[in-house]
Design an enzyme around this catalytic site. Structure first.
Site, PDB file in Angstrom:
ATOM      1  N   ALA A  61       0.943  -1.132   0.047  1.00  0.00           N
ATOM      2  CA  ALA A  61      -0.031  -0.023   0.012  1.00  0.00           C
ATOM      3  C   ALA A  61       0.979   1.330   0.119  1.00  0.00           C
ATOM      4  CB  ALA A  61      -0.735   0.105   1.406  1.00  0.00           C
ATOM      5  N   GLY A 102       0.625  -5.659  -0.201  1.00  0.00           N
ATOM      6  CA  GLY A 102      -0.046  -5.736  -1.383  1.00  0.00           C
ATOM      7  C   GLY A 102       0.487  -6.157  -2.471  1.00  0.00           C
ATOM      8  N   GLU A 105       0.436  -9.699  -2.812  1.00  0.00           N
ATOM      9  CA  GLU A 105      -0.950  -9.964  -2.948  1.00  0.00           C
ATOM     10  C   GLU A 105      -1.255  -9.975  -4.367  1.00  0.00           C
ATOM     11  OE1 GLU A 105      -2.570  -7.425   0.251  1.00  0.00           O
ATOM     12  OE2 GLU A 105      -3.574  -9.320   1.098  1.00  0.00           O
ATOM     13  N   GLU A 125       1.358  -6.967   7.172  1.00  0.00           N
ATOM     14  CA  GLU A 125       0.420  -5.988   7.755  1.00  0.00           C
ATOM     15  C   GLU A 125       0.020  -6.002   9.369  1.00  0.00           C
ATOM     16  OE1 GLU A 125       0.337  -7.564   4.999  1.00  0.00           O
ATOM     17  OE2 GLU A 125      -0.270  -6.440   3.337  1.00  0.00           O
TER      18      GLU A 125
END
Ligand code: NAI
Length: 699
Positions: A61, A102, A105, A125
């Site tokens: 992120a 992210g 991911e 996270e």
């Protein structure tokens, strides 16, 4: 556009380009979906590669979007990953350097993955109080196996790509490239190789099962509960990974999102995200731009080989910077060096330091009794007795011998850095470097900026702090700087609480339950109650009329200085550190109360914590207003890294913000009515009163 699109023959390459780490901000996310659409619409393109430009595949992120509507704006990361996975043409992720959060991911949504050796892979996270929120907990167990995935998700720690590639049966990487340099070519080759293959492999289609099922998750929960302490996220990580093994892919994904969103606004998550941002903000000084030229620090001298001098020296030795320690007497030098050796040897024994590293560090250390020997040092840090007269002599001597441009620093904890600078003809080179004890362990470094301290000196010491792994916070000149000035109010409150009806153990327990490692009285016993005693004696001259509970003085009259004398607020058995409630102290407090004519009242844990924490907050309000600290989050960093303030509360200022400043002010008004308290102190600091009236916050 923060993603580039280029076609190489029959392969389209989408390169993320959002420095420094290709954070997946809105523009970058759009760049990916636009690139995908373009590639799918181009008949000449048969496969797609997604990679990152510069220093990372993607760090996840974009922290600059934290808390802004942009973070959730479409295409959000879930939609991007869904688009990648649904692409008609195969998508290959080419990972290098860093693929985290992210970023990982996104890669898990691709059909194929190739990684360069040495790539750091993580789902961090949990360190921000969250679970991964874009399918990481549902896809990683499928790609890597449940146990390995859960370990990574619960710890948040990075693992190297070559380690993961060795795991039996792993489907995270289809290939490791021979080297980081060959990644781009090998990714193109892989894309061409798979261009015609159908069906497209998807991680979501893989099974996620653990052979021991329930028993394994029960075991994992027990392990994680022990280390999670005050944070909910680690156990939630176990929940979501278990969901991945028990529910359909779509349902597990939905549950992951639900948990992610519920965690996002817990106080613990807010605290950790605050810490993350605050940590990065401390190094910024408004009038000292980042490109300010820095002085070279290749050699350091330390004056004084006592408690602080030794610890300070270790920081530089550990960073590979040579140190010369100067003392008055050879015995003091020998003692100081022996302590440094002992500390390093303890690390060697624990396996934390290799023998050869230890020897390398000690080889960087020299000692001297003569000022001439340190003249060529780039930085000298004074850590002699806390007396202005002694400091004066030292700084006059330094002014004579130090080369031009050397930085002259003092580790004083209370004295006026401007006055210390005035002992030299180069006040622009003088700065306070206030380390905390034990100086080789504690993260906090208060950098005290004198009225004349040069900007390049500030830039240099802030950069140096990073090198020696300290959290540096800038403070203006005032008595106690940021941290100790605030703690003095906290200690005063602790004393008033005794006068009004508490026992030391009741206060300590309440504060420890709140999350501090140690309450004020156990802390006093550890640090030595005589230190506070000396400060109060000085205050009696400097600020006559400033109110203190006399119980601490009476304690010191009895010689109960704390652990070092075997007795303080508590009793101690020889060689042990367990604090045992003392009948002598109880009697002392009761007698003192009687003399004051006070009837003890029952004080709730809530009031104890509020009085102690809000005393910090009110003083901090003054500190901010006077410009001693640049921002509220700097004050939080001081307390989180130097004073054991509970991390999950985010520091005194964030705690007050979350409590509501209006409520904080109301509480202060109530405390003003306490019989023994200092009503004048509880007058809300003007800044606090103003923010409360405007329904604003410090941060
Ligand atoms: P200490 O008493 O352990 O060490 C002081 C050392 O300085 C002694 O070894 C002494 O021989 C030496 N010394 C004294 N005058 C000297 C001179 N003229 N030239 C060379 N060496 C001289 O004291 P400590 O605790 O290390 O404190 C040093 C400084 O650090 C003080 O300014 C103190 O306020 C500050 N400080 C102390 C902290 C602590 O927790 N002890 C925390 C932060 C700062």
């Amino acid at each position: 556009m923060t993603a580039e699109y280029k076609v190489h023959g029959n392969v389209a390459v989408i390169t993320l380009n959002n420095p420094p780490v290709n954070g997946l901000g809105l523009a970058t996310r759009r760049g990916i979906t636009d690139g995908l659409a373009q590639a799918n619409a181009d008949a000449a393109v048969q496969a797609i590669v997604i990679t990152g430009g510069g220093k990372a595949f993607s760090g996840g992120a974009d922290i600059r979007e934290f808390g802004s509507p942009k973070a959730l704006a479409e295409p959000n990361l879930l939609s991007v990953i869904a688009a990648v996975e649904a692409s008609d043409k195969p998508v290959v992720a080419a990972l290098h350097s860093v693929a985290m959060g992210g970023g990982l991911e996104l890669a898990l949504g691709c059909h194929y993955r190739i990684a360069a050796p040495g790539t750091s892979i993580a789902l961090p996270e949990v360190k921000l109080g969250l679970v991964p929120g874009a399918g990481g907990t549902v896809r990683l167990p499928r790609a890597l196996g449940v146990e390995a995935a859960l370990n990574m998700i619960v710890s948040g720690e990075p693992v190297k790509s070559e380690m993961l590639a060795q795991l039996p049966g792993q489907k995270l990487f289809d290939k490791l490239s021979a080297s980081p340099e060959s990644l781009a070519d090998e990714a193109l080759a892989l894309a061409r190789e798979v261009a015609d293959k159908r069906p497209l492999p998807k991680v979501r289609d893989l099974p996620a099962k653990h052979p021991q099922g329930d028993a394994y998750f029960k075991f994992a929960r027990n392990m994680v509960a022990g280390m999670a302490k005050n944070f909910p996220a680690p156990l939630k990580c176990v929940d979501v990974v278990e969901n991945a093994t028990k529910h359909s892919f779509a349902e597990a994904l939905r549950l992951e999102r639900e948990v992610f969103i519920n965690l996002m606004w817990t106080p613990e998550c807010i605290a950790l995200r605050h810490l993350f941002v605050a940590e990065r903000a401390t190094s910024k000084i408004a009038d000292v731009p980042e490109d300010t030229p820095k002085r070279t620090i290749a050699k350091v001298a330390v004056i004084g080989a006592g408690t602080m001098g030794g610890g300070i020296s270790m920081n530089f030795l550990s960073a590979g910077i040579p140190v010369t320690i100067l003392e008055m007497k050879q015995e003091a030098l020998d003692r100081g060096v022996a302590t440094i050796r002992k500390n390093y040897e303890a690390q060697v024994k624990k396996g934390k330091l290799k023998q050869d590293k230890y020897e390398e560090r000690m080889a960087l250390l020299t000692t001297t009794l003569a000022y001439e020997d340190i003249g060529s040092a780039d930085l000298v840090i004074e850590a002699v007795f806390e007396e202005m007269g002694v400091k004066q002599k030292v700084f006059e001597a330094l002014d004579k011998v130090m080369k031009p441009g050397a930085i002259l620093a003092s580790n004083t904890s209370t004295l006026d850095v401007n006055q210390i600078a005035s002992f030299t003809k180069r006040p622009q080179d003088v700065v306070g470097l206030h380390f905390f004890s034990p100086a080789n362990v504690m993260k906090l470094l208060e950098v005290v900026r004198g009225a004349q301290t040069a900007k390049d000196v500030m830039a240099t010491v802030m950069a140096l702090a990073k090198k020696i792994k300290k959290t540096a916070v800038v403070s203006g000149v005032c008595d106690g700087f940021i941290g100790n000035r605030m703690i003095e109010q906290y200690s005063r409150q602790a004393g008033f609480l005794l006068d009004e009806g508490c026992t030391p153990q009741q206060v300590d327990k309440a504060v420890e339950k709140f999350g501090f490692a140690m309450g004020p009285f156990r802390m006093g016993d550890l640090a030595g109650n005589d230190i506070g005693w000396a400060i109060r004696k000085r205050r009696a001259v400097e600020k006559p009329g400033l109110k203190y509970s006399a119980s601490a003085d009476k304690l010191c009259d009895l010689g109960r200085y704390g652990q070092k004398t075997g007795a303080g607020w508590y009793d101690y058995q020889p060689g042990k550190r367990d604090a045992i409630p003392s009948p002598v102290v109880t009697a002392l407090i009761e007698e003192h109360r009687k003399a004051l004519g006070i009837t003890a009242r029952k004080i709730s844990d809530e009031e104890i914590v509020q009085r102690l924490v809000f005393s910090l907050v009110n003083e901090a309000g003054h500190i901010l207003e006077e410009g001693i600290a640049a921002r509220a989050s700097d004050i939080d960093m001081v307390y989180l890294t130097g004073y054991g303030f509970p991390i999950h509360r985010g520091g005194p200022m964030l705690y007050a913000d979350q409590f509501g400043l209006f409520n904080v002010v109301q509480a202060m008004k109530r405390f003003q009515k306490n019989p023994m308290d200092d009503a004048k102190f509880w007058e809300p600091a003007p800044l606090l009163a103003k923010l409360a009236a405007e329904s604003k916050t410090f941060n």
